[in-house]
Design a protein around this motif. Structure first.
Motif, PDB file in Angstrom:
ATOM      1  N   PHE A  15      11.958  -6.471 -10.235  1.00 14.72           N
ATOM      2  CA  PHE A  15      10.754  -5.043 -10.158  1.00 14.72           C
ATOM      3  C   PHE A  15       9.921  -6.280 -10.114  1.00 14.72           C
ATOM      4  CE2 PHE A  15      12.233  -0.594 -11.157  1.00 14.72           C
ATOM      5  CZ  PHE A  15      11.500  -0.620  -9.553  1.00 14.72           C
ATOM      6  N   GLU A  16       9.518  -7.198 -10.996  1.00 10.58           N
ATOM      7  CA  GLU A  16       8.579  -8.033 -10.985  1.00 10.58           C
ATOM      8  C   GLU A  16       9.059  -8.761  -9.697  1.00 10.58           C
ATOM      9  OE1 GLU A  16       8.914  -9.555 -14.785  1.00 10.58           O
ATOM     10  OE2 GLU A  16       7.052  -7.878 -15.290  1.00 10.58           O
ATOM     11  N   GLU A  17       9.955  -9.766  -9.740  1.00  9.11           N
ATOM     12  CA  GLU A  17      10.240 -10.518  -8.177  1.00  9.11           C
ATOM     13  C   GLU A  17      10.130  -9.503  -6.999  1.00  9.11           C
ATOM     14  OE1 GLU A  17      14.744 -12.211  -8.750  1.00  9.11           O
ATOM     15  OE2 GLU A  17      14.106 -12.738 -10.858  1.00  9.11           O
ATOM     16  N   ILE A  18      10.596  -7.961  -6.845  1.00 13.00           N
ATOM     17  CA  ILE A  18      10.631  -7.599  -4.890  1.00 13.00           C
ATOM     18  C   ILE A  18       8.964  -8.098  -5.039  1.00 13.00           C
ATOM     19  CG2 ILE A  18      11.348  -5.850  -4.650  1.00 13.00           C
ATOM     20  CD1 ILE A  18      13.071  -5.459  -5.496  1.00 13.00           C
ATOM     21  N   ILE A  19       7.952  -7.415  -6.646  1.00 16.78           N
ATOM     22  CA  ILE A  19       6.700  -6.898  -6.169  1.00 16.78           C
ATOM     23  C   ILE A  19       6.136  -8.866  -6.685  1.00 16.78           C
ATOM     24  CG2 ILE A  19       5.243  -5.774  -6.127  1.00 16.78           C
ATOM     25  CD1 ILE A  19       7.432  -3.397  -6.627  1.00 16.78           C
ATOM     26  N   PRO A  20       5.660  -9.014  -5.554  1.00 16.37           N
ATOM     27  CA  PRO A  20       4.738 -10.160  -6.118  1.00 16.37           C
ATOM     28  C   PRO A  20       3.646  -9.750  -6.959  1.00 16.37           C
ATOM     29  CG  PRO A  20       5.828 -10.750  -3.938  1.00 16.37           C
ATOM     30  CD  PRO A  20       5.898  -9.002  -4.239  1.00 16.37           C
ATOM     31  N   GLU A  21       3.352 -10.817  -7.765  1.00 14.03           N
ATOM     32  CA  GLU A  21       1.973 -11.583  -8.446  1.00 14.03           C
ATOM     33  C   GLU A  21       0.560 -10.733  -7.258  1.00 14.03           C
ATOM     34  OE1 GLU A  21      -0.541 -10.855 -11.496  1.00 14.03           O
ATOM     35  OE2 GLU A  21       1.762 -11.035 -11.858  1.00 14.03           O
ATOM     36  N   GLU A  22       0.286 -11.587  -6.294  1.00 13.24           N
ATOM     37  CA  GLU A  22      -0.435 -11.366  -5.209  1.00 13.24           C
ATOM     38  C   GLU A  22      -0.717  -9.929  -4.599  1.00 13.24           C
ATOM     39  OE1 GLU A  22       2.702 -13.760  -3.074  1.00 13.24           O
ATOM     40  OE2 GLU A  22       1.810 -13.922  -4.790  1.00 13.24           O
ATOM     41  N   ASP A  23       0.385  -9.303  -5.135  1.00  8.48           N
ATOM     42  CA  ASP A  23       0.366  -7.824  -4.697  1.00  8.48           C
ATOM     43  C   ASP A  23      -0.449  -6.624  -5.023  1.00  8.48           C
ATOM     44  OD1 ASP A  23       1.757  -8.408  -2.015  1.00  8.48           O
ATOM     45  OD2 ASP A  23       3.414  -7.040  -2.337  1.00  8.48           O
ATOM     46  N   HIS A  24      -0.559  -7.274  -6.840  1.00 11.70           N
ATOM     47  CA  HIS A  24      -1.160  -6.455  -7.628  1.00 11.70           C
ATOM     48  C   HIS A  24      -2.527  -5.793  -7.562  1.00 11.70           C
ATOM     49  CE1 HIS A  24       2.071  -7.852 -11.191  1.00 11.70           C
ATOM     50  NE2 HIS A  24       2.331  -7.137  -9.648  1.00 11.70           N
ATOM     51  N   GLU A  25      -2.917  -7.816  -6.415  1.00  7.71           N
ATOM     52  CA  GLU A  25      -4.504  -7.196  -6.164  1.00  7.71           C
ATOM     53  C   GLU A  25      -4.698  -5.855  -4.899  1.00  7.71           C
ATOM     54  OE1 GLU A  25      -8.252  -9.369  -4.811  1.00  7.71           O
ATOM     55  OE2 GLU A  25      -6.671 -10.659  -5.962  1.00  7.71           O
ATOM     56  N   LEU A  26      -3.746  -5.718  -4.002  1.00  7.20           N
ATOM     57  CA  LEU A  26      -3.707  -4.872  -3.028  1.00  7.20           C
ATOM     58  C   LEU A  26      -3.442  -3.593  -3.555  1.00  7.20           C
ATOM     59  CD1 LEU A  26      -3.566  -4.756  -0.091  1.00  7.20           C
ATOM     60  CD2 LEU A  26      -1.152  -5.413  -0.331  1.00  7.20           C
ATOM     61  N   MET A  27      -2.792  -3.266  -4.551  1.00 12.59           N
ATOM     62  CA  MET A  27      -2.657  -2.007  -5.111  1.00 12.59           C
ATOM     63  C   MET A  27      -3.493  -1.120  -5.982  1.00 12.59           C
ATOM     64  SD  MET A  27       0.931  -0.847  -4.767  1.00 12.59           S
ATOM     65  CE  MET A  27       1.938   0.124  -5.921  1.00 12.59           C
ATOM     66  N   GLU A  28      -4.548  -2.496  -6.647  1.00 15.97           N
ATOM     67  CA  GLU A  28      -6.152  -2.141  -7.265  1.00 15.97           C
ATOM     68  C   GLU A  28      -7.022  -1.533  -5.460  1.00 15.97           C
ATOM     69  OE1 GLU A  28      -6.512  -1.441  -9.688  1.00 15.97           O
ATOM     70  OE2 GLU A  28      -5.816  -2.471 -11.202  1.00 15.97           O
ATOM     71  N   THR A  29      -6.970  -2.561  -4.734  1.00 21.55           N
ATOM     72  CA  THR A  29      -7.979  -2.206  -3.569  1.00 21.55           C
ATOM     73  C   THR A  29      -6.917  -0.177  -2.964  1.00 21.55           C
ATOM     74  OG1 THR A  29      -8.019  -4.515  -2.532  1.00 21.55           O
ATOM     75  CG2 THR A  29      -8.258  -3.410  -1.323  1.00 21.55           C
ATOM     76  N   LEU A  30      -6.202  -0.821  -2.949  1.00 18.75           N
ATOM     77  CA  LEU A  30      -5.994   0.183  -2.622  1.00 18.75           C
ATOM     78  C   LEU A  30      -6.227   1.935  -3.092  1.00 18.75           C
ATOM     79  CD1 LEU A  30      -2.175  -0.426  -0.400  1.00 18.75           C
ATOM     80  CD2 LEU A  30      -3.946   0.579   0.589  1.00 18.75           C
ATOM     81  N   PHE A  31      -6.020   1.917  -3.851  1.00 23.55           N
ATOM     82  CA  PHE A  31      -6.720   2.863  -5.034  1.00 23.55           C
ATOM     83  C   PHE A  31      -7.737   3.112  -5.236  1.00 23.55           C
ATOM     84  CE2 PHE A  31      -2.644   4.919  -7.823  1.00 23.55           C
ATOM     85  CZ  PHE A  31      -1.640   4.082  -6.977  1.00 23.55           C
ATOM     86  N   GLU A  32      -8.667   2.409  -4.994  1.00 23.42           N
ATOM     87  CA  GLU A  32      -9.611   1.725  -4.901  1.00 23.42           C
ATOM     88  C   GLU A  32     -10.669   2.529  -4.084  1.00 23.42           C
ATOM     89  OE1 GLU A  32     -13.728   1.716  -6.383  1.00 23.42           O
ATOM     90  OE2 GLU A  32     -12.207   1.760  -7.525  1.00 23.42           O
ATOM     91  N   MET A  33     -10.255   2.339  -2.381  1.00 22.44           N
ATOM     92  CA  MET A  33     -10.395   3.090  -1.676  1.00 22.44           C
ATOM     93  C   MET A  33     -10.323   4.400  -1.339  1.00 22.44           C
ATOM     94  SD  MET A  33      -8.352   0.101   1.228  1.00 22.44           S
ATOM     95  CE  MET A  33      -8.844   0.807   2.691  1.00 22.44           C
ATOM     96  N   ARG A  34      -8.962   4.658  -1.586  1.00 21.19           N
ATOM     97  CA  ARG A  34      -8.438   6.756  -2.277  1.00 21.19           C
ATOM     98  C   ARG A  34      -9.450   7.254  -3.098  1.00 21.19           C
ATOM     99  NH1 ARG A  34      -6.081  10.165  -4.464  1.00 21.19           N
ATOM    100  NH2 ARG A  34      -4.530  11.792  -3.648  1.00 21.19           N
ATOM    101  N   ARG A  35      -9.959   6.512  -4.410  1.00 17.86           N
ATOM    102  CA  ARG A  35     -11.368   6.747  -4.800  1.00 17.86           C
ATOM    103  C   ARG A  35     -12.488   6.793  -4.777  1.00 17.86           C
ATOM    104  NH1 ARG A  35      -9.041   3.775  -9.411  1.00 17.86           N
ATOM    105  NH2 ARG A  35      -9.968   2.393  -9.000  1.00 17.86           N
ATOM    106  N   ASN A  36     -13.104   6.359  -3.485  1.00 14.83           N
ATOM    107  CA  ASN A  36     -14.260   5.909  -2.379  1.00 14.83           C
ATOM    108  C   ASN A  36     -14.140   7.528  -1.480  1.00 14.83           C
ATOM    109  OD1 ASN A  36     -14.946   4.555  -4.262  1.00 14.83           O
ATOM    110  ND2 ASN A  36     -14.234   2.284  -3.158  1.00 14.83           N
ATOM    111  N   LEU A  37     -13.022   7.353  -0.186  1.00 15.92           N
ATOM    112  CA  LEU A  37     -12.663   8.574  -0.049  1.00 15.92           C
ATOM    113  C   LEU A  37     -12.855   9.677   0.050  1.00 15.92           C
ATOM    114  CD1 LEU A  37     -11.832   8.531   2.655  1.00 15.92           C
ATOM    115  CD2 LEU A  37     -10.345   8.317   2.849  1.00 15.92           C
ATOM    116  N   LYS A  38     -12.289  10.140  -1.455  1.00 19.95           N
ATOM    117  CA  LYS A  38     -12.533  11.128  -1.933  1.00 19.95           C
ATOM    118  C   LYS A  38     -13.592  11.305  -2.264  1.00 19.95           C
ATOM    119  CE  LYS A  38      -9.907  13.135  -5.034  1.00 19.95           C
ATOM    120  NZ  LYS A  38      -8.695  13.119  -6.085  1.00 19.95           N
TER     121      LYS A  38
END
Length: 197
Positions: A146-169
């Motif tokens: 899992f750690e190899e498939i999903i690179p470290e740099e994608d972690h920030e992207l996931m945080e951003t997507l969750f933050e966008m969804r929270r703001n949209l609510k």
């Protein structure tokens, strides 16, 4: 009948957790519990250098170098029996069960109330992998995959997507309107990057 286990994520903040033993199994439990906010207490006759190094970073973890006693089990939510002595683990597993405490005994998976899982954290998303204590190596291998498939740099992207969804609510409290906007975003992404003539 072979019953399935029910996977859950426990909120251990301020819960009293006891770890008995000071070797590799203890270290594994400590690493897993590191950021849970639990009140950790470790009792062992001896500690490995790796465990000592870990414990030195956290002076708030209560540590005692001695044999475990029955009264040590009082007022605990969970106990991890991680000694290299099967008799000690077995005896205190029995006492813990009599006291109604959840116990994980590292050398007796069939009599555990709970199993530790191998986890992968990607921003706010957490994967838990378990083999019911039967094949720890498989869990570890899958975690690395899992750690190899999903690179470290994608972690920030996931945080951003969750933050966008929270703001949209907050911006669009109406669920129907919000779904419409999210569908529009997905449609635009699909048209721009995935549409093929």
């Amino acid at each position: 009948m072979n019953f399935k286990k029910y996977p859950i994520f426990l909120n251990l903040e301020n819960k009293n957790i006891l770890i008995v033993g000071g070797g590799n199994a203890c270290l594994e439990k400590l690493v897993g519990l590191e950021f849970t906010g639990a009140n950790l207490h470790v009792i062992s006759i001896d500690f490995s250098e790796e465990v000592k190094t870990f414990l030195n970073k956290y002076p708030n973890i209560k540590v005692e170098k001695r044999a475990i006693k029955e009264e040590d089990l009082n007022h605990r939510e969970i106990i991890f029996l991680a000694t290299s002595d099967p008799d000690t683990n077995r005896n205190f597993r029995k006492i813990g069960k009599e006291k109604g405490i959840w116990v994980n005994s590292v050398d007796d998976p069939k009599n555990c109330d709970l199993y530790s899982s191998s986890t992968v954290s990607i921003g706010p998303v957490q994967f838990a992998i378990s083999t019911d204590g039967k094949f720890a190596g498989v869990s570890s291998t899958l975690r690395k995959l899992f750690e190899e498939i999903i690179p470290e740099e994608d972690h920030e992207l996931m945080e951003t997507l969750f933050e966008m969804r929270r703001n949209l609510k907050e911006i669009l409290p109406d669920n129907t309107e919000r779904r419409k906007v999210l569908k529009e975003i997905v449609h635009n992404l699909n048209s721009k990057y995935f549409h093929r003539d």
